[in-house]
Design a protein around this motif. Sequence first.
Motif, short mmCIF file in Angstrom:
data_model
loop_
_atom_site.label_atom_id
_atom_site.label_comp_id
_atom_site.label_asym_id
_atom_site.label_seq_id
_atom_site.Cartn_x
_atom_site.Cartn_y
_atom_site.Cartn_z
N PRO A 221 0.53 -1.76 -0.11
CA PRO A 221 -0.07 -0.20 0.01
C PRO A 221 1.05 1.06 -0.12
O PRO A 221 0.06 2.11 -0.52
CB PRO A 221 -1.40 -0.40 1.48
CG PRO A 221 -1.10 -1.47 1.42
CD PRO A 221 0.56 -2.08 1.18
N LEU A 222 2.05 0.98 1.05
CA LEU A 222 3.06 1.96 0.67
C LEU A 222 3.51 2.93 -0.79
O LEU A 222 3.41 3.92 -0.95
CB LEU A 222 3.98 2.65 1.78
CG LEU A 222 3.43 2.29 2.71
CD1 LEU A 222 4.87 2.01 4.23
CD2 LEU A 222 3.15 3.88 3.39
N LEU A 223 3.80 1.74 -1.51
CA LEU A 223 3.86 2.12 -2.98
C LEU A 223 2.96 2.05 -3.95
O LEU A 223 2.83 3.14 -5.02
CB LEU A 223 4.53 0.46 -3.08
CG LEU A 223 5.80 0.15 -2.72
CD1 LEU A 223 6.50 -1.02 -2.98
CD2 LEU A 223 7.25 1.39 -3.23
N THR A 224 1.44 2.32 -3.37
CA THR A 224 0.44 2.00 -5.13
C THR A 224 -0.68 3.37 -4.53
O THR A 224 -0.90 3.83 -5.28
CB THR A 224 -0.72 0.81 -4.71
OG1 THR A 224 -0.93 0.32 -3.37
CG2 THR A 224 0.64 -0.28 -5.62
N ASP B 8 -1.13 8.18 -0.77
CA ASP B 8 -1.83 9.01 1.15
C ASP B 8 -1.25 7.92 2.58
O ASP B 8 -2.46 8.28 3.18
CB ASP B 8 -3.08 8.99 0.90
CG ASP B 8 -4.00 10.14 -0.48
OD1 ASP B 8 -3.37 10.81 -0.67
OD2 ASP B 8 -4.74 9.63 -0.96
N VAL B 9 -1.13 6.65 2.07
CA VAL B 9 -0.94 6.09 2.91
C VAL B 9 0.44 5.60 3.69
O VAL B 9 2.01 6.71 2.43
CB VAL B 9 -1.14 4.35 2.79
CG1 VAL B 9 -1.24 3.56 4.09
CG2 VAL B 9 -2.45 4.46 2.38
N ASP B 10 1.00 6.39 4.84
CA ASP B 10 2.21 6.22 5.58
C ASP B 10 2.26 5.52 6.20
O ASP B 10 3.75 5.44 6.79
CB ASP B 10 2.18 8.07 5.93
CG ASP B 10 1.57 9.27 5.91
OD1 ASP B 10 2.08 8.52 4.01
OD2 ASP B 10 1.31 9.74 5.44
N LEU B 11 1.45 4.66 7.20
CA LEU B 11 1.97 3.49 7.87
C LEU B 11 0.46 2.99 7.49
O LEU B 11 0.06 2.52 7.56
CB LEU B 11 1.87 4.32 9.39
CG LEU B 11 2.09 2.74 10.45
CD1 LEU B 11 2.76 3.86 11.49
CD2 LEU B 11 1.18 2.18 11.17
N VAL B 12 1.08 1.20 7.58
CA VAL B 12 0.24 -0.43 7.54
C VAL B 12 1.26 -1.25 8.43
O VAL B 12 2.24 -1.58 8.57
CB VAL B 12 0.39 -0.66 5.88
CG1 VAL B 12 -0.10 -2.37 6.19
CG2 VAL B 12 0.26 0.20 5.09
N LYS B 13 0.46 -1.46 9.13
CA LYS B 13 0.38 -2.81 9.86
C LYS B 13 0.01 -3.91 9.48
O LYS B 13 -0.97 -3.97 8.28
CB LYS B 13 -0.59 -2.29 11.11
CG LYS B 13 -0.18 -0.97 12.53
CD LYS B 13 0.52 -1.64 12.79
CE LYS B 13 0.10 -2.40 14.36
NZ LYS B 13 2.02 -2.26 15.13
N ALA B 14 1.27 -5.46 10.00
CA ALA B 14 0.72 -6.64 9.43
C ALA B 14 -1.06 -7.39 9.79
O ALA B 14 -1.02 -6.72 11.92
CB ALA B 14 1.00 -6.96 9.67
N ALA C 15 4.60 -1.51 8.73
CA ALA C 15 6.17 -0.40 7.40
C ALA C 15 5.57 1.23 7.51
O ALA C 15 3.90 1.40 7.46
CB ALA C 15 6.00 -0.80 5.88
N ALA C 16 6.53 1.84 7.06
CA ALA C 16 6.21 3.23 7.24
C ALA C 16 7.34 4.39 6.90
O ALA C 16 8.24 3.16 6.09
CB ALA C 16 6.13 3.86 8.93
N ARG C 17 6.57 5.46 5.97
CA ARG C 17 7.60 6.44 5.00
C ARG C 17 8.31 6.74 6.22
O ARG C 17 8.24 7.17 7.29
CB ARG C 17 6.77 7.43 4.76
CG ARG C 17 5.62 6.46 3.59
CD ARG C 17 4.61 7.31 2.67
NE ARG C 17 3.82 7.36 2.01
CZ ARG C 17 3.88 6.52 0.90
NH1 ARG C 17 5.50 6.13 0.57
NH2 ARG C 17 3.04 6.30 0.67
N LEU D 29 -3.00 5.46 8.05
CA LEU D 29 -2.72 4.61 8.19
C LEU D 29 -4.29 3.02 8.13
O LEU D 29 -5.27 3.43 6.98
CB LEU D 29 -3.50 4.30 9.93
CG LEU D 29 -3.01 5.71 10.77
CD1 LEU D 29 -3.18 5.76 12.36
CD2 LEU D 29 -1.28 5.65 10.72
N ALA D 30 -2.83 2.47 7.78
CA ALA D 30 -3.55 0.73 6.95
C ALA D 30 -3.50 -0.66 8.16
O ALA D 30 -2.71 -0.49 8.48
CB ALA D 30 -4.01 0.84 5.59
#
Length: 314
Positions: free
Chosen positions: A144-147, A150-156, A200-202, A234-235
Amino acid sequence: MLEEVERWLGRRSWSVADRPPHQVLAAKQRTGQTISVVLPALNEEETVGDIVSVIRHDLVEQIPLVDEIVVVDSGSTDRTSEVAARAGARVVHRDEILPRIPAVPGKGEVLWRSLLVTGGDIVCFVDADLREFSSDFVLGIVGPLLTDPDVDLVKAMYDRPLAGSAGQGGRVTELMARPLLNMHWPQLAGFVQPLGGEYAARRSLLEQLPFPVGYGVELGMLVDALHLVGLDALAQVDVGVRKHRHQDGQALGRMAAAIYRTAQLRLARGHLVRPALTQFERGEDGFEPRTYSVDTEERPPMVEVAEYAERKVA
């Protein structure tokens, strides 16, 4: 549940299958973003090598997605560093990073210092004690951070079995973190694994956040990111099943205390009456008290550290 959270779940919760590898790689090539994978490790010789090997094979050699794999050893007394290096990681010892500031024990300390020895535009953290590891953990959370800019942080998010029973892992999450989030930060109530170590995050976000030095780092980061960039940035992504070494009840108690302290600071920035936790163990003469200090220190946002600013200028 808040209507805002319900809408967020529909817009910002995905499965790893929603972004196949070729789509994620194409987004990386189109945007030119680089990716660092960081594994904080303390005495993980049994598992760290397999994790590094899988990431290297799947996401470096087969698909050129990950630009660097860095294991930050936080004082291991076993062969963690040797095993990780042999598997293809660059190993950096915690105490060698930013020696001007003496290191303290704690996971958050290692994650904070890792920003100084990595270069990726996106930083992906993965715990080093995972078993039966799949590269979907990395692919899923960087996708999601690559595509989506508007997303800055993604949790599994994942299932956490305990002793063969599905959904019984994550005891500190269910007994401490989830009640705290639901009561005080209800916008974050939709996170399935708020304390999970795979996210993962920017870099542009991470370098602005303070880092609790211990186990409170995941909750602190989530709360601070909410206030800094908002819920829609966040996602979370479903990556399947997470298997790892489980802690005993007393270790979980110490984790819970650190997490509560992190939440307390963010609620009131108030005075800690007693930053310690007493637990009991049965000894020869009955139950004996054992008192542990609760992490009371936080590292400042990395952008405030002179060495980091100098590196960016260089």
